[in-house]
Structures are given as C-alpha cells and as structure tokens.
Design a protein around this motif. Structure first.
Motif, PDB file in Angstrom:
ATOM      1  N   THR A 235      25.654  29.435 -18.830  1.00 32.83           N
ATOM      2  CA  THR A 235      26.777  29.871 -18.152  1.00 32.83           C
ATOM      3  C   THR A 235      26.231  30.836 -16.739  1.00 32.83           C
ATOM      4  OG1 THR A 235      28.274  29.893 -19.807  1.00 32.83           O
ATOM      5  CG2 THR A 235      28.989  30.944 -17.933  1.00 32.83           C
ATOM      6  N   LYS A 236      26.842  30.527 -15.772  1.00 33.56           N
ATOM      7  CA  LYS A 236      26.291  31.299 -14.578  1.00 33.56           C
ATOM      8  C   LYS A 236      26.868  32.743 -14.726  1.00 33.56           C
ATOM      9  CE  LYS A 236      26.777  31.926  -9.437  1.00 33.56           C
ATOM     10  NZ  LYS A 236      27.361  31.161  -8.333  1.00 33.56           N
ATOM     11  N   ILE A 237      25.961  33.888 -14.442  1.00 31.63           N
ATOM     12  CA  ILE A 237      26.069  35.047 -14.818  1.00 31.63           C
ATOM     13  C   ILE A 237      25.993  35.796 -13.320  1.00 31.63           C
ATOM     14  CG2 ILE A 237      25.490  37.186 -15.737  1.00 31.63           C
ATOM     15  CD1 ILE A 237      24.372  35.681 -18.182  1.00 31.63           C
ATOM     16  N   GLU A 238      26.940  36.352 -12.924  1.00 33.29           N
ATOM     17  CA  GLU A 238      27.273  37.290 -11.596  1.00 33.29           C
ATOM     18  C   GLU A 238      27.272  38.728 -12.057  1.00 33.29           C
ATOM     19  OE1 GLU A 238      30.376  36.170  -9.163  1.00 33.29           O
ATOM     20  OE2 GLU A 238      29.426  34.287  -8.684  1.00 33.29           O
ATOM     21  N   LYS A 239      26.811  39.609 -11.161  1.00 31.53           N
ATOM     22  CA  LYS A 239      26.645  40.907 -11.238  1.00 31.53           C
ATOM     23  C   LYS A 239      28.082  41.617 -10.715  1.00 31.53           C
ATOM     24  CE  LYS A 239      21.720  42.078 -10.979  1.00 31.53           C
ATOM     25  NZ  LYS A 239      20.573  42.831 -10.240  1.00 31.53           N
ATOM     26  N   GLU A 240      28.600  42.691 -11.543  1.00 36.40           N
ATOM     27  CA  GLU A 240      29.520  43.324 -10.976  1.00 36.40           C
ATOM     28  C   GLU A 240      29.340  44.839 -10.902  1.00 36.40           C
ATOM     29  OE1 GLU A 240      33.425  42.097 -11.816  1.00 36.40           O
ATOM     30  OE2 GLU A 240      33.848  43.943 -12.822  1.00 36.40           O
ATOM     31  N   VAL A 241      29.243  45.528  -9.632  1.00 34.29           N
ATOM     32  CA  VAL A 241      28.771  46.812  -9.181  1.00 34.29           C
ATOM     33  C   VAL A 241      29.580  47.995  -9.392  1.00 34.29           C
ATOM     34  CG1 VAL A 241      27.132  45.785  -7.771  1.00 34.29           C
ATOM     35  CG2 VAL A 241      29.317  46.460  -6.603  1.00 34.29           C
ATOM     36  N   ILE A 242      30.888  47.581  -9.548  1.00 31.46           N
ATOM     37  CA  ILE A 242      31.736  48.861  -9.853  1.00 31.46           C
ATOM     38  C   ILE A 242      32.787  48.479 -10.737  1.00 31.46           C
ATOM     39  CG2 ILE A 242      33.322  48.053  -7.960  1.00 31.46           C
ATOM     40  CD1 ILE A 242      33.428  51.209  -7.193  1.00 31.46           C
TER      41      ILE A 242
END
Length: 503
Positions: A235-242
C-alpha cells in the motif's frame, strides 16, 4: 458398650482430621494456589510480548502492572470553559495543544548539525525549561498566538534513534515464516480456530500452543516470535507533517513523572460535568481524524463514549453517529451524553446513537470520517480486573477470533467511507497481530473486493512534538503507530493507523 464407644470416638477423630486438613475456599493457602484470569493474562503477555518487544518488555510490563493509571482531562465545551481551564492550570496541568505548538516551533528550527553537538544532560535541562515556559504561556493565555521559540530539544531523541527511524521505521522487515522453523517447533494445527468469513489469512499469525484443558488455549506463543506479513500486498504510504488540534478541543495533562491526579469533575452553570477523564493515549486517534467543519463522522464502536465525547467537543461535525453492538454498550454511551451534553445546544439533531453490528453497517458514501476503535484484548484491563476478563475460560473462542472480528469491522469501514475520506483504526493492545496484522489483512481484502485505492499516513513527523509525553515504539510496524506505557507517563497502550481512500 465400651466397644461402641470406641467406634464412635474413632469416627469423631476421623471427622476432626478431615476438617483440620480441608481448607475453605477463602483460606490463604487455597487463594495462593489459585490461578486467576489476571495471572493467565500476564503469563500469556510474558510469553508473547517478551518475544516481540525484547528488552523493552520489562519496563512496559512494570508500567502495565502499576495500580496508578495516568489520565488526561478533556474540557467540556458545553460547560464553563474559561473557568474550567483556569482551575486546571491552577492545579499545574497544561494544555496539550500548547505543549504541541511549543515543541513544533522548536522542531521547525531544529537542525541535525546542532543536535549532534548537544549533550544529553543539556538537552534534558532544556526540555524542563520548555515545559516551564509552556506552563507560563498556558496561564497567561488559553491559546498560543505570539510564542517566541527557545532553543530546546526533545528528551526522547538521540542520534542512534534518529538513524533507525530514518532507515527502518514503517518499512517491511524480513521475517522468518512458520514453515522455516518447523525443525525447532511443533505445531498442532487442529487447535487453530479458522475463519468462516473469508478472512482466514489472519490465522497465519494466530497459532495455539499446548493445552492443559480448554482454559490454556492462547492466541499467540513464544514459539512464534517472528511476525510475518500475510501475502505480498503493498500500500502506498504518505507522510503527514502536522497534527491538527481543533480550536475548541482543550485537553489537559501533567508533565512526565508528575503523577498528580485531577480532582473529580463537578457540574457547572449549565448542569453538566466540567471535564471527562480518559487515558492519555486515547486522545490520539481522535486527533488523527483531522476533524474539519461540516464533517459527517461515524464512531463505529463507541462505548463507553469517551472518544465520541472528544469529537463532540470540537463542534466540527455536521453529523455524528455513535454506534455499538448491544443495548448495554449503547446505554453506556447514553450515560456519558447525559452527563456531559444533555439539553445543550442543537445536538439532538446532529448526534445519533445507534445499535448495529459494525461489520454490517451499509451506509456507503455517507461518512467522510470514521473512527474504528475495535474490541481487543484490552491489555491493561485484563491485568487488573477479573470482571469481564478476556482470559476467562468462557471467552476462549471469542479471544481467539478477535483478529477476525477486528479485520471484518475495519474492512467494512474502508468499504463504506466516501472517496477522500479518512478512517482511523485503533486498539488498546500491544499485539502486532491485532494491530498491523489486521490493518494489512483489511487493506488486502478491500482491494480484492472493491478495487478501491487506499493510502496509509505515516504520522511520525506529525507526532514528534509529542515525544516529550509519549513513547512511540516503531518495532516492526509497517502501517501504524503505537504508544507504549512508561513509568513517567503511564498511559496506553494505544495503537492507531490513519488510512485515506483516494478511489
């Protein structure tokens, strides 16, 4: 006559001896030998979690067994907000939002080169200084607006940990399969409870071990120290910064190593209680939802109602549905609402309590935010209470089938969430089977059934400013994040994973 007398005497002596050496059920010697459900739970955790968490398990175990449990206070926005906040700050509590923003300002200016030159002792002193600044700021103003950052660091960060986080966290690791270890272990597959609803893949992770009667069936064992992802699904994983804190959600806590207790909440001028006390880690799944004005929210397994209440405090949802499976659990939700929300505002048109099996809720494309706080082994509870303990012999089958139930609930949530919507899955268990294992299985199942595309959010960056309060353990985690209990902040465990549907 003498002979009859002797016979009677012998019988009486025999009865006296029997009484002498037969102790009652409440005798100390009997109690000491009796194995409680809590004892069985602890033995199970020692065998399984000791293998999963290695050296860290000793400290986690100590924290879980402590009688004192640390809480946070969620201010009731339907009561006297300013008075409540002022009183909590007088007791030395700090607004979690203030702490987060304080550390976030520092981290935005933080550079690796500066960090390498700092000594650990210096960093610890700077952390204490920042907490003190945050306390002063919280007292002066309820919301941080013109904060000037100070040069501080997080006490939980060091050079070695950063290297590991950058290179290994949230990446699949090579694990040995059960088959590769057959020379070392003996598996009795007849004692595995298999799924009958299409989710049997979970039981790659759920063996049973030796049996001494039905009560000794256990979910995982020391023979399975290798955590193996099912199938080759990715599964694609994306960063969340806040991490977003809603304006009206006010959560108060005491700093690390401060075990002060909040006073019992009282009723304010509106007739409802001032604040709700809940486990400090339980606020994170709600924050991970990233609530926005106009959201239509479903809390799938809402009882007893703490997370539902936290969502209400934000004033964000256009509609909020709090659901659970039985009348007794739904009653617990109503009790919380009656104590904290009853008769206030227009929530009778926006808040709905339902009684449904979460696996079969079919309101497709209705909700854009779903919280899936599933039933689990409740690791802390089973070590402190015999009541409703998951390790009772009568609940063996239920315990063995927990991962299947969890995966079915999460799978349904991912199927009914609207495109662009967010699902947050959470448990209060340390088990990688109930956590990442269930997430992996549900993602795979949804893809096979619907061809929907999901993205998992990597929240490590967003959670960093809270490292002064939470210990996030990333051991072998591919999808989610877990808070483990510590002696300084004895809350959790709490696993949570944020998933977005993009097609």
């Amino acid at each position: 006559m003498a002979r009859l007398f002797n016979k009677l005497t012998i019988r009486e002596l025999a009865k006296m001896q029997a009484v002498r050496y037969t102790n009652k059920a409440d005798h100390w010697s009997v109690i000491r030998k009796k194995k409680t459900h809590m004892d069985k739970a602890l033995k199970h955790f020692d065998e399984f979690y000791g293998n999963v968490y290695g050296k860290s398990w000793k400290d986690i175990r100590t924290a879980l067994l402590m009688e004192t449990h640390k809480y946070m206070a969620v201010v009731n926005s339907f009561s006297d907000i300013d008075r409540i906040k002022s009183e909590l700050e007088t007791h030395g509590a700090m607004n979690l939002k203030t702490i987060y923003e304080t550390y976030k300002v520092y981290l935005d200016e933080y550079t690796p080169n500066k960090k390498k030159k700092r000594k650990k002792q210096t960093r610890d002193k700077q952390v204490e200084s920042t907490i003190a600044d945050a306390q002063v700021s919280a007292i002066d103003s309820h919301y941080l607006s013109d904060y000037t950052s100070s040069s501080v660091s997080l006490n939980s960060m060091n050079e070695d940990e950063d290297t590991v986080v950058e290179s290994q966290a949230l990446k699949p690791i090579e694990m040995k399969s059960i088959e590769s270890n057959l020379n070392e272990i003996m598996v009795d597959e007849n004692r595995i409870v298999y799924s009958n609803t299409g989710l049997s893949g979970l039981y790659e992770f759920v063996p049973a071990t030796k049996i001494k009667g039905m009560e000794d069936w256990i979910l995982e064992s020391q023979h399975y120290g290798y955590y193996k992802e099912g199938a080759d699904f990715s599964t694609k994983i994306e960063k969340e910064v806040i991490l977003t804190f809603p304006q009206y959600l006010n959560i108060y806590t005491f700093e690390e190593d401060n075990d002060s207790k909040f006073p019992s909440p009282k009723k304010g001028s509106t007739g409802v209680l001032d604040y709700y006390l809940l486990d400090g880690a339980s606020v994170l799944p709600t924050l991970a939802l990233d609530l926005q004005p106009g959201d239509v929210v479903l809390d799938m397994c809402a009882a007893p109602g703490g997370k539902t209440l936290s969502i209400l405090q934000t004033f964000m949802p256009r509609t909020l549905v709090a659901n659970d499976i039985s009348k007794s659990r739904v009653k617990r939700i109503h009790n919380v609402i009656n104590q904290f929300v009853a008769g206030i505002g227009q929530w009778h048109d926006r808040l709905h309590v339902t009684e449904q099996d979460a696996r079969f809720i079919d309101d497709k494309d209705t909700y854009n935010k779903i919280l899936v706080d599933v039933p689990c082994t409740t690791d802390r509870h089973v070590l402190h209470s015999e009541d409703n303990n998951m390790f009772k012999p009568q609940r063996i089958r239920e315990r063995l089938q927990i991962p299947e139930l969890q995966a079915a609930i999460l799978t349904n949530a991912l199927k009914i969430i609207s495109v662009g919507g967010t699902v947050v899955y959470s448990t209060c268990s340390l088990s990688p089977i109930q956590n990442d294992g269930v997430v992996g299985m549900a993602l795979k199942k949804v893809w096979e059934d619907t061809n929907s595309i999901m993205i998992v959010k990597d929240m490590r960056e967003a959670l960093k400013p809270l490292s002064c309060l939470y210990k996030f353990h990333d051991f072998a985690l591919k999808y989610g994040h877990i808070v483990i209990p510590t002696l300084g902040n004895n809350w959790g465990p709490m696993y949570f994973c944020k998933i977005m549907r993009i097609r």
